[in-house]
Design a protein around this motif. Structure first.
Motif, PDB file in Angstrom:
ATOM      1  N   TYR A 162      -3.091   0.094   6.541  1.00 50.22           N
ATOM      2  CA  TYR A 162      -2.267   0.646   5.467  1.00 50.22           C
ATOM      3  C   TYR A 162      -1.244  -0.410   5.001  1.00 50.22           C
ATOM      4  O   TYR A 162      -0.072  -0.136   4.826  1.00 50.22           O
ATOM      5  N   GLY A 163      -1.715  -1.646   4.864  1.00 49.66           N
ATOM      6  CA  GLY A 163      -0.869  -2.737   4.389  1.00 49.66           C
ATOM      7  C   GLY A 163      -0.367  -3.658   5.479  1.00 49.66           C
ATOM      8  O   GLY A 163      -0.039  -4.822   5.218  1.00 49.66           O
ATOM      9  N   ASP A 217       7.555  -1.626   4.963  1.00 48.67           N
ATOM     10  CA  ASP A 217       6.444  -1.105   5.754  1.00 48.67           C
ATOM     11  C   ASP A 217       6.898  -0.642   7.133  1.00 48.67           C
ATOM     12  O   ASP A 217       6.585   0.458   7.566  1.00 48.67           O
ATOM     13  N   ASP A 220       1.340   4.239  -3.068  1.00 49.70           N
ATOM     14  CA  ASP A 220       1.168   5.679  -2.864  1.00 49.70           C
ATOM     15  C   ASP A 220       2.475   6.433  -3.087  1.00 49.70           C
ATOM     16  O   ASP A 220       2.486   7.506  -3.700  1.00 49.70           O
ATOM     17  N   ARG A 276      -5.212  -5.309   6.773  1.00 54.52           N
ATOM     18  CA  ARG A 276      -4.367  -4.625   5.788  1.00 54.52           C
ATOM     19  C   ARG A 276      -5.126  -3.520   5.056  1.00 54.52           C
ATOM     20  O   ARG A 276      -4.540  -2.588   4.531  1.00 54.52           O
ATOM     21  N   GLU A 277      -6.457  -3.649   4.973  1.00 48.78           N
ATOM     22  CA  GLU A 277      -7.281  -2.738   4.178  1.00 48.78           C
ATOM     23  C   GLU A 277      -7.570  -1.403   4.875  1.00 48.78           C
ATOM     24  O   GLU A 277      -8.069  -0.475   4.239  1.00 48.78           O
ATOM     25  N   PRO A 328      -7.400   2.279   6.003  1.00 44.78           N
ATOM     26  CA  PRO A 328      -6.687   3.384   5.339  1.00 44.78           C
ATOM     27  C   PRO A 328      -5.777   4.170   6.275  1.00 44.78           C
ATOM     28  O   PRO A 328      -5.111   5.091   5.851  1.00 44.78           O
ATOM     29  N   VAL A 345       0.842  -1.204   0.000  1.00 42.61           N
ATOM     30  CA  VAL A 345       0.000   0.000   0.000  1.00 42.61           C
ATOM     31  C   VAL A 345       0.878   1.256   0.000  1.00 42.61           C
ATOM     32  O   VAL A 345       0.677   2.175  -0.798  1.00 42.61           O
TER      33      VAL A 345
END
Ligand code: IMP
Ligand code: MG
Length: 186
Positions: free
Chosen positions: A167-168, A111, A61, A176-177, A179, A57
């Motif tokens: 955020y991953g 990450d 970005d 993970r989803e 935001p 993620v």
């Protein structure tokens, strides 16, 4: 007709996660990092290496926050044994790079830097493949947890010692989803 306007960002999607870094703060910091990295590498080709799965993620970005004329992308998959919040210290490669990095300027996208075991393993393995240079960016850094004395070249946020998701980032492959970055309540 469905409503096509953007829904307001929900910051409390799940009761078991407390927001630590909001989606807006992440977006602002990722834009800064993208600009800084683009500037630092402006005279060189750059190969980004995303570390799966957690960094996907952030990488997506970061990539779009960059303004660079010669950017390529590859992925490396790693897993640390154990599926909960405790790292076992054993690193396993689940997917190798598709292309050689010999002679290239490489930026590894992570990450989170926690004990540093994964990071140390990865950077050692990648340096053995003779890139022209190897630097690292991590979205999150938990410096208090280090076992290995490693440091990332670019850090999004330094955070306290808490297990974070979103955020991953996962806990047992979940969350993970989200935001935002949140702390898992125990
Ligand atoms: P290290 O080897 O201890 O530095 O940890 C590396 C990996 O453990 C990271 O790439 C993550 O996949 C995972 N990890 C460490 N801390 C957290 C956390 O707070 N939340 C989710 N995953 C974590
Ligand atoms: Mg990871």
């Amino acid at each position: 007709m469905s409503n096509t306007s953007a829904a307001p960002r929900q910051e409390n999607r799940t009761p078991e996660v407390e927001v630590l870094i909001s989606a807006d703060r992440i977006a602002a910091r990722v834009r800064e990092l993208g600009a800084e990295i683009s500037r630092d590498y402006r005279h060189r080709s750059l190969r980004l290496v995303g570390v799966l799965k957690g960094a996907f993620v952030f990488l997506a970005d970061l990539l779009r926050a960059m303004d660079h004329p010669d950017l390529t992308l590859d992925f490396l998959g790693v897993a640390t044994y154990g599926s909960g919040s405790q790292t076992s210290g054993e690193v396993r490669v689940t997917k190798d790079l598709d292309q050689s990095i010999e002679g290239l300027d490489v930026l590894v996208v992570e990450d989170i830097l926690d004990t540093g075991v994964t990071f140390h393993y990865l950077t050692t393995a990648l340096r053995n493949r003779k890139p022209a240079s190897l630097q690292t960016v991590t979205l999150l850094d938990k410096p208090s947890r280090r076992i290995r004395p490693v440091q990332a070249d670019y850090v999004g946020f330094s955070i306290p010692d808490a297990f974070v998701v979103g955020y991953g980032l996962d806990f047992a492959q979940r969350y993970r989803e989200l935001p935002y970055i949140g702390v898992l309540k125990t």
